[in-house]
Design an enzyme around this catalytic site. Structure first.
Site, PDB file in Angstrom:
ATOM      1  N   CYS A  19       3.807  -3.736   6.511  1.00  0.00           N
ATOM      2  CA  CYS A  19       4.001  -2.112   7.048  1.00  0.00           C
ATOM      3  C   CYS A  19       2.905  -1.658   8.470  1.00  0.00           C
ATOM      4  O   CYS A  19       1.861  -1.580   8.499  1.00  0.00           O
ATOM      5  CB  CYS A  19       4.276  -0.414   6.385  1.00  0.00           C
ATOM      6  SG  CYS A  19       5.234   0.762   7.407  1.00  0.00           S
ATOM      7  N   CYS A  29       6.361   3.313  11.782  1.00  0.00           N
ATOM      8  CA  CYS A  29       5.982   1.883  10.818  1.00  0.00           C
ATOM      9  C   CYS A  29       6.621   0.766  11.903  1.00  0.00           C
ATOM     10  O   CYS A  29       6.754  -0.125  11.770  1.00  0.00           O
ATOM     11  CB  CYS A  29       7.246   2.272   9.695  1.00  0.00           C
ATOM     12  SG  CYS A  29       6.980   3.188   8.911  1.00  0.00           S
ATOM     13  N   LYS A  60      14.906   2.450   0.349  1.00  0.00           N
ATOM     14  CA  LYS A  60      13.503   3.396   0.598  1.00  0.00           C
ATOM     15  C   LYS A  60      13.948   4.189   1.501  1.00  0.00           C
ATOM     16  O   LYS A  60      14.744   4.899   2.530  1.00  0.00           O
ATOM     17  CB  LYS A  60      12.509   2.646   1.437  1.00  0.00           C
ATOM     18  CG  LYS A  60      11.627   3.995   2.236  1.00  0.00           C
ATOM     19  CD  LYS A  60       9.926   3.300   2.276  1.00  0.00           C
ATOM     20  CE  LYS A  60       8.996   4.011   2.732  1.00  0.00           C
ATOM     21  NZ  LYS A  60       7.795   3.682   3.636  1.00  0.00           N
ATOM     22  N   ARG A 102       0.736  10.297   3.166  1.00  0.00           N
ATOM     23  CA  ARG A 102       0.463  10.438   4.160  1.00  0.00           C
ATOM     24  C   ARG A 102      -0.633  11.131   4.550  1.00  0.00           C
ATOM     25  O   ARG A 102      -1.302  11.217   5.806  1.00  0.00           O
ATOM     26  CB  ARG A 102       1.742  10.636   5.531  1.00  0.00           C
ATOM     27  CG  ARG A 102       3.049  10.566   5.597  1.00  0.00           C
ATOM     28  CD  ARG A 102       4.186  10.323   6.080  1.00  0.00           C
ATOM     29  NE  ARG A 102       5.431  10.519   5.615  1.00  0.00           N
ATOM     30  CZ  ARG A 102       6.611  10.347   5.939  1.00  0.00           C
ATOM     31  NH1 ARG A 102       6.565  11.546   6.503  1.00  0.00           N
ATOM     32  NH2 ARG A 102       7.573   9.870   5.913  1.00  0.00           N
ATOM     33  N   ARG A 145      11.224  10.149  10.218  1.00  0.00           N
ATOM     34  CA  ARG A 145      11.429   8.377  10.190  1.00  0.00           C
ATOM     35  C   ARG A 145      12.787   8.439   9.811  1.00  0.00           C
ATOM     36  O   ARG A 145      13.198   7.590   9.026  1.00  0.00           O
ATOM     37  CB  ARG A 145      10.175   8.377   9.070  1.00  0.00           C
ATOM     38  CG  ARG A 145       9.270   7.962   8.888  1.00  0.00           C
ATOM     39  CD  ARG A 145       8.301   7.313   7.853  1.00  0.00           C
ATOM     40  NE  ARG A 145       6.924   7.263   7.548  1.00  0.00           N
ATOM     41  CZ  ARG A 145       6.335   6.915   8.239  1.00  0.00           C
ATOM     42  NH1 ARG A 145       5.626   7.239  10.164  1.00  0.00           N
ATOM     43  NH2 ARG A 145       4.593   7.630   8.237  1.00  0.00           N
ATOM     44  N   GLU A 182      21.759  -1.430   1.511  1.00  0.00           N
ATOM     45  CA  GLU A 182      20.932  -1.959   1.151  1.00  0.00           C
ATOM     46  C   GLU A 182      20.282  -3.390   0.243  1.00  0.00           C
ATOM     47  O   GLU A 182      19.472  -4.497   0.986  1.00  0.00           O
ATOM     48  CB  GLU A 182      19.596  -0.965   1.922  1.00  0.00           C
ATOM     49  CG  GLU A 182      19.610  -0.612   2.891  1.00  0.00           C
ATOM     50  CD  GLU A 182      18.953  -0.573   4.351  1.00  0.00           C
ATOM     51  OE1 GLU A 182      18.612  -1.902   4.010  1.00  0.00           O
ATOM     52  OE2 GLU A 182      19.168  -0.007   4.764  1.00  0.00           O
ATOM     53  N   LYS A 240      12.988   4.048  -3.352  1.00  0.00           N
ATOM     54  CA  LYS A 240      12.151   4.407  -3.742  1.00  0.00           C
ATOM     55  C   LYS A 240      12.481   5.804  -2.796  1.00  0.00           C
ATOM     56  O   LYS A 240      13.115   5.301  -1.844  1.00  0.00           O
ATOM     57  CB  LYS A 240      10.177   4.321  -2.715  1.00  0.00           C
ATOM     58  CG  LYS A 240      10.012   4.924  -2.711  1.00  0.00           C
ATOM     59  CD  LYS A 240       8.844   3.985  -1.276  1.00  0.00           C
ATOM     60  CE  LYS A 240       7.909   4.687  -0.642  1.00  0.00           C
ATOM     61  NZ  LYS A 240       7.195   4.487   0.346  1.00  0.00           N
ATOM     62  N   SER A 261       3.804   9.626  -4.351  1.00  0.00           N
ATOM     63  CA  SER A 261       2.902  10.180  -3.680  1.00  0.00           C
ATOM     64  C   SER A 261       2.620  12.187  -4.605  1.00  0.00           C
ATOM     65  O   SER A 261       2.563  12.765  -5.510  1.00  0.00           O
ATOM     66  CB  SER A 261       2.193  10.643  -2.275  1.00  0.00           C
ATOM     67  OG  SER A 261       2.976  10.412  -1.944  1.00  0.00           O
ATOM     68  N   TYR A 274       1.083   6.792  -9.287  1.00  0.00           N
ATOM     69  CA  TYR A 274      -0.065   6.736  -9.620  1.00  0.00           C
ATOM     70  C   TYR A 274      -1.345   6.989 -11.174  1.00  0.00           C
ATOM     71  O   TYR A 274      -2.114   6.958 -10.960  1.00  0.00           O
ATOM     72  CB  TYR A 274      -1.086   7.979  -8.489  1.00  0.00           C
ATOM     73  CG  TYR A 274      -0.540   7.037  -6.838  1.00  0.00           C
ATOM     74  CD1 TYR A 274      -1.255   6.395  -6.032  1.00  0.00           C
ATOM     75  CD2 TYR A 274       0.693   7.955  -6.493  1.00  0.00           C
ATOM     76  CE1 TYR A 274      -0.584   5.986  -4.588  1.00  0.00           C
ATOM     77  CE2 TYR A 274       1.655   7.608  -4.759  1.00  0.00           C
ATOM     78  CZ  TYR A 274       0.782   6.865  -4.676  1.00  0.00           C
ATOM     79  OH  TYR A 274       0.907   6.196  -3.132  1.00  0.00           O
TER      80      TYR A 274
HETATM   81  C1  PBG Z   1       4.931   3.464   4.795  1.00  0.00           C
HETATM   82  C2  PBG Z   1       4.529   3.878   2.886  1.00  0.00           C
HETATM   83  C3  PBG Z   1       4.368   5.484   2.570  1.00  0.00           C
HETATM   84  C4  PBG Z   1       4.948   4.660   1.119  1.00  0.00           C
HETATM   85  C5  PBG Z   1       4.730   3.700   0.844  1.00  0.00           C
HETATM   86  N1  PBG Z   1       4.662   2.940   1.819  1.00  0.00           N
HETATM   87  C6  PBG Z   1       4.774   6.019   3.887  1.00  0.00           C
HETATM   88  C7  PBG Z   1       6.215   6.423   4.498  1.00  0.00           C
HETATM   89  O1  PBG Z   1       6.575   5.726   4.324  1.00  0.00           O
HETATM   90  O2  PBG Z   1       5.980   7.465   5.220  1.00  0.00           O
HETATM   91  C8  PBG Z   1       5.130   6.032   0.306  1.00  0.00           C
HETATM   92  C9  PBG Z   1       4.575   6.218  -1.459  1.00  0.00           C
HETATM   93  C10 PBG Z   1       3.931   7.912  -1.512  1.00  0.00           C
HETATM   94  O3  PBG Z   1       4.198   8.444  -1.189  1.00  0.00           O
HETATM   95  O4  PBG Z   1       3.201   7.798  -2.880  1.00  0.00           O
HETATM   96  N2  PBG Z   1       5.663   3.106   5.434  1.00  0.00           N
END
Ligand code: PBG
Length: 341
Positions: free
Chosen positions: A134, A144, A210, A220, A232, A248, A263, A289, A328
């Site tokens: 990315c 991105c 996603k 972030r 986004r 998708e 995700k 996260s 995590y």
């Molecule tokens: C990058 C990406 C993101 C995450 C994984 N790859 C952030 C986003 O899309 O803003 C998020 C992972 C997480 O929150 O643990 N595009």
């Protein structure tokens, strides 16, 4: 009397009580374990890590207690520890020293991820190194892909940069590349570029479904990838749409994805379950996260028991149908699972 019971025997309801007593199989820990339908293994987990420049650097990430930005030497140490716990794979996110409009740090052959990947593969050849493909951690605007003057992200111009990123990561030794930019056609572009570069054996783990999610907030902060303007939502999906998520997933499978990812995980367990039913490909789910942060925060306040809430959460993701859980919690959970045995 017994005839009457047989007549009333239906697969649903508890009409057979007192003959049927589900509690019989819950009486002891051993019985419960005997009939347990879902179990977690350390090898189910992928451990995500944020890599930064320098030596012996370890910068704790505020909204993700227990996680830190790591320099490559510390990354190798933590990956070795994870490997000893039975975790097979790490997922790398990079923090470049500088950012620019085109995210050139992402495809710099000597970029942070490329360096980290080759160091890891050299020190720990058996660790599966998965790299995030990315641009958002590398662009000064935080989007991105390539940002146009009108604020939109250019799809097709971004594809070429994503493909270059994936090839440079594979050149550095990445075992799996994981495109997360949500550009249309990104799997096709990456697959073609990898094949042309002689990396036909490097699989693509596609962030296929996603969602544009509030649960990426702590990431972030960790990755310094909050968009400077806008959001986004014009490329990540609307979380309200499960049928579109299936489209998708089908699209990425048709483009040649080897692993399909959903995700975030927790707010989208239904999508994981539908993906499991619809595909025989491995399904990955990203316990993101914000999902980590909310559990950690509640536990820190004494409002939840962290260990059992963590295992219950991870079990729910596996039960929904994920083969691979990116989390995590990987090391904490692996430690617990091993002490259990
Ligand atoms: C990058 C990406 C993101 C995450 C994984 N790859 C952030 C986003 O899309 O803003 C998020 C992972 C997480 O929150 O643990 N595009």
């Amino acid at each position: 009397m017994s005839e009457l019971r047989i007549e009333r025997a239906t697969p649903t309801g508890n009409a057979l009580f007192p003959t049927v007593r589900p509690r019989r199989l819950r009486r002891t820990p051993a019985l419960r374990e005997l009939v347990r339908e879902t179990s977690l293994r350390p090898a189910d987990f992928v451990y995500p890590v944020f890599v930064t420049h320098g030596r012996d650097v370890r910068v704790p990430i505020d909204p993700m207690p227990g996680q830190a930005q790591l320099s490559i030497d510390n990354l190798v140490r933590e990956a070795a520890e994870a490997q000893q716990l039975g975790i097979r794979a790490v997922l790398l996110f990079g923090l470049p020293p500088t950012k620019d409009g085109l995210g050139s740090g992402a495809y710099d052959p000597d970029g942070i991820i490329q360096q980290a990947t080759s160091a890891l593969k050299q020190a720990l050849p058996d660790v599966v190194v998965v790299t995030d493909v990315c641009l958002c951690e590398y662009t000064d605007h935080g989007h991105c892909g390539v940002l146009l003057d009108d604020g939109t992200v250019a799809n097709d111009a971004t594809l070429e940069l994503l493909a270059r990123t994936a090839v440079s990561q594979a050149d550095a030794g990445a075992d799996v590349v994981a495109p997360s930019a949500m550009m249309d056609g990104q799997v096709t572009a990456i697959r073609a570029a990898l094949d042309a570069a002689g990396h036909e054996d490097v699989p693509v783990m596609a962030y296929a479904s996603k969602m544009a999610s509030a649960f990426y907030g702590p990431f972030r902060v960790a990755a310094g990838s909050t968009p400077r303007s806008g959001d986004r939502k014009a490329y990540q999906m609307d979380g309200a749409n499960a049928r579109e998520a299936m489209r998708e997933l089908h699209q990425d499978a048709a483009e040649g994805a080897d692993i399909l990812m959903v995700k975030p995980a927790l707010a989208y367990l239904d999508v994981i379950a539908r993906a499991r039913d619809a595909f025989d490909l491995p399904i990955a789910a990203y316990n993101v996260s914000g999902e980590y942060a909310m559990l950690k925060a509640a536990a820190a306040n004494g409002w939840l028991d962290e260990r059992s809430a963590m295992l219950e959460t991870l079990t729910s993701i596996k039960r929904a149908g994920a083969d691979i859980i990116i989390t995590y919690f990987a090391r904490d959970a692996a430690r617990l699972l091993r002490s259990d045995a």
